[in-house]
Write a protein that holds these residues in place. Sequence first.
Motif, short mmCIF file in Angstrom:
data_model
loop_
_atom_site.label_atom_id
_atom_site.label_comp_id
_atom_site.label_asym_id
_atom_site.label_seq_id
_atom_site.Cartn_x
_atom_site.Cartn_y
_atom_site.Cartn_z
N THR A 237 11.51 0.48 -5.09
CA THR A 237 11.76 1.91 -4.98
C THR A 237 11.00 2.41 -3.76
O THR A 237 9.81 2.13 -3.63
CB THR A 237 11.23 2.62 -6.24
N ALA A 238 11.68 3.10 -2.85
CA ALA A 238 11.03 3.49 -1.60
C ALA A 238 11.61 4.81 -1.11
O ALA A 238 12.81 4.92 -0.87
CB ALA A 238 11.23 2.39 -0.55
N SER A 239 10.75 5.80 -0.97
CA SER A 239 11.22 7.12 -0.52
C SER A 239 11.37 7.14 1.00
O SER A 239 10.93 6.22 1.70
CB SER A 239 10.23 8.19 -0.99
N ASN A 240 11.98 8.20 1.51
CA ASN A 240 12.19 8.35 2.96
C ASN A 240 10.90 8.10 3.73
O ASN A 240 9.84 8.62 3.36
CB ASN A 240 12.67 9.78 3.28
N VAL B 272 9.41 -0.99 4.53
CA VAL B 272 9.55 -2.17 3.68
C VAL B 272 9.54 -3.38 4.61
O VAL B 272 10.45 -3.54 5.44
CB VAL B 272 10.85 -2.14 2.85
N THR B 273 8.49 -4.19 4.49
CA THR B 273 8.34 -5.34 5.39
C THR B 273 8.58 -6.64 4.64
O THR B 273 7.99 -6.88 3.58
CB THR B 273 6.94 -5.35 6.03
N PHE B 274 9.45 -7.46 5.20
CA PHE B 274 9.79 -8.75 4.61
C PHE B 274 9.03 -9.84 5.35
O PHE B 274 9.04 -9.87 6.59
CB PHE B 274 11.30 -8.99 4.72
N THR C 295 0.86 -1.18 0.00
CA THR C 295 0.00 0.00 0.00
C THR C 295 0.90 1.23 0.00
O THR C 295 2.13 1.10 0.07
CB THR C 295 -0.90 0.02 1.25
N SER C 296 0.32 2.40 -0.05
CA SER C 296 1.11 3.61 -0.05
C SER C 296 1.92 3.70 1.24
O SER C 296 1.39 3.55 2.34
CB SER C 296 0.16 4.81 -0.16
N GLY C 297 3.23 3.93 1.09
CA GLY C 297 4.08 4.06 2.27
C GLY C 297 4.45 2.75 2.90
O GLY C 297 5.15 2.72 3.92
N GLN C 298 3.97 1.66 2.33
CA GLN C 298 4.23 0.33 2.90
C GLN C 298 4.45 -0.65 1.75
O GLN C 298 3.52 -0.91 0.98
CB GLN C 298 3.04 -0.12 3.76
N ILE C 299 5.65 -1.18 1.65
CA ILE C 299 5.96 -2.15 0.60
C ILE C 299 6.19 -3.51 1.25
O ILE C 299 6.94 -3.62 2.23
CB ILE C 299 7.22 -1.71 -0.19
N ASP C 300 5.50 -4.51 0.74
CA ASP C 300 5.59 -5.85 1.31
C ASP C 300 6.35 -6.77 0.36
O ASP C 300 6.07 -6.80 -0.84
CB ASP C 300 4.20 -6.39 1.58
N GLY D 72 4.22 -8.87 -5.78
CA GLY D 72 5.00 -8.59 -6.97
C GLY D 72 4.43 -7.43 -7.75
O GLY D 72 4.93 -7.06 -8.79
N SER D 73 3.40 -6.80 -7.19
CA SER D 73 2.74 -5.72 -7.90
C SER D 73 3.64 -4.51 -8.09
O SER D 73 3.51 -3.79 -9.06
CB SER D 73 1.49 -5.30 -7.15
N SER D 74 4.60 -4.31 -7.17
CA SER D 74 5.40 -3.10 -7.29
C SER D 74 6.80 -3.38 -7.82
O SER D 74 7.67 -2.55 -7.76
CB SER D 74 5.48 -2.40 -5.94
N GLY D 75 7.02 -4.56 -8.33
CA GLY D 75 8.35 -4.85 -8.84
C GLY D 75 8.28 -5.77 -10.04
O GLY D 75 7.26 -6.38 -10.31
N SER D 76 9.40 -5.88 -10.73
CA SER D 76 9.41 -6.68 -11.93
C SER D 76 10.04 -8.04 -11.66
O SER D 76 10.77 -8.56 -12.47
CB SER D 76 10.18 -5.95 -13.01
#
Length: 236
Positions: A68-71, A75-77, A48-53, A206-210
């Motif tokens: 890609t992740a701004s300040n 990023v949660t693994f 989601t916005s501000g949160q990359i899984d 995988g929605s935000s990466g290739s």
Amino acid sequence: MFSFASTLALLPLLAVASPQYNYGPAPGPSATTSTQAAAAAPSAPPSTSGQIDVGAGGNFVFSPANVTASNGTLVTFFFPDGGIPHSVTQGDFSNPCQPIAAQGGQNGFDSGLQMGTQFTLNVTNDQIPIYFFCKAPTHCGLGMVGSINAPSSGNTFDSWMQAALKVGSSEKTLQDNGPQTGGIGAVATAPPSASSAAASGSSSSGSSGSSGAMALTASSAVAAVFGLAVAMTLLA
Ligand SMILES: *[C@@H]1O[C@H](CO)[C@@H](O)[C@H](O)[C@H]1NC(C)=O
Ligand SMILES: *[C@@H]1O[C@H](CO)[C@@H](O)[C@H](O)[C@H]1NC(C)=O
Ligand SMILES: *[C@@H]1O[C@H](CO)[C@@H](O)[C@H](O)[C@H]1NC(C)=O
Ligand SMILES: [Cu+2]
């Protein structure tokens, strides 16, 4: 005239010979078929916005592997809850598959070897590339690496992946010292915790990466079709 039958015969060869990116799964016998990948695909909730899984495990991949992740972005693994432990360990582009050296007294982040937990980084400097890998024995050399804010030229995610694959089976086995908070460019403020994704089933991120098995499968298909087109042009 070039026969249809011989064109068909060439197809598998062309698919192998055509250039294709290798964002996620490592090449080699363990990671090339979609059935294997599907059985072990790493899973994470949708970003989601501000949160990359990111799924961290499965078929020796991070998914997505290049984010890609701004300040201030978290990023949660998510480590799968079965069989093989994995880690998210901060690396150094010039020394693949080894933990990054401390800088100004600040160590790199390291989840330590994990199963069924999640580990969150907070991006604190989006102007520097952050490289990470899995420290479980052999995983980095198989291509279990990822990046945050890698540049699009120079020290790219692709070249980080290639550098890890080059280490390959000569990867040195690393000691697991458990979770290390802190980090350079992205910090972990807490050790891993029980995963909230455990009950969410096997939805694949995988929605935000290739990256990932599906992207690889799709690119193989594209490569095969492209290869056929090139062959027919050359042989016509
Ligand atoms: C992430 O780090 C920034 C800068 O240190 C801080 O302001 C922010 O509150 C942190 N976010 C979370 C969710 O901890
Ligand atoms: C993110 O934070 C770092 C460290 O404070 C800073 O150098 C950088 O300029 C910030 N990025 C943006 C886009 O403001
Ligand atoms: C990885 O992500 C960066 C942005 O964070 C982008 O510039 C770069 O092109 C991406 N590389 C690949 C191979 O997708
Ligand atoms: Cu691993």
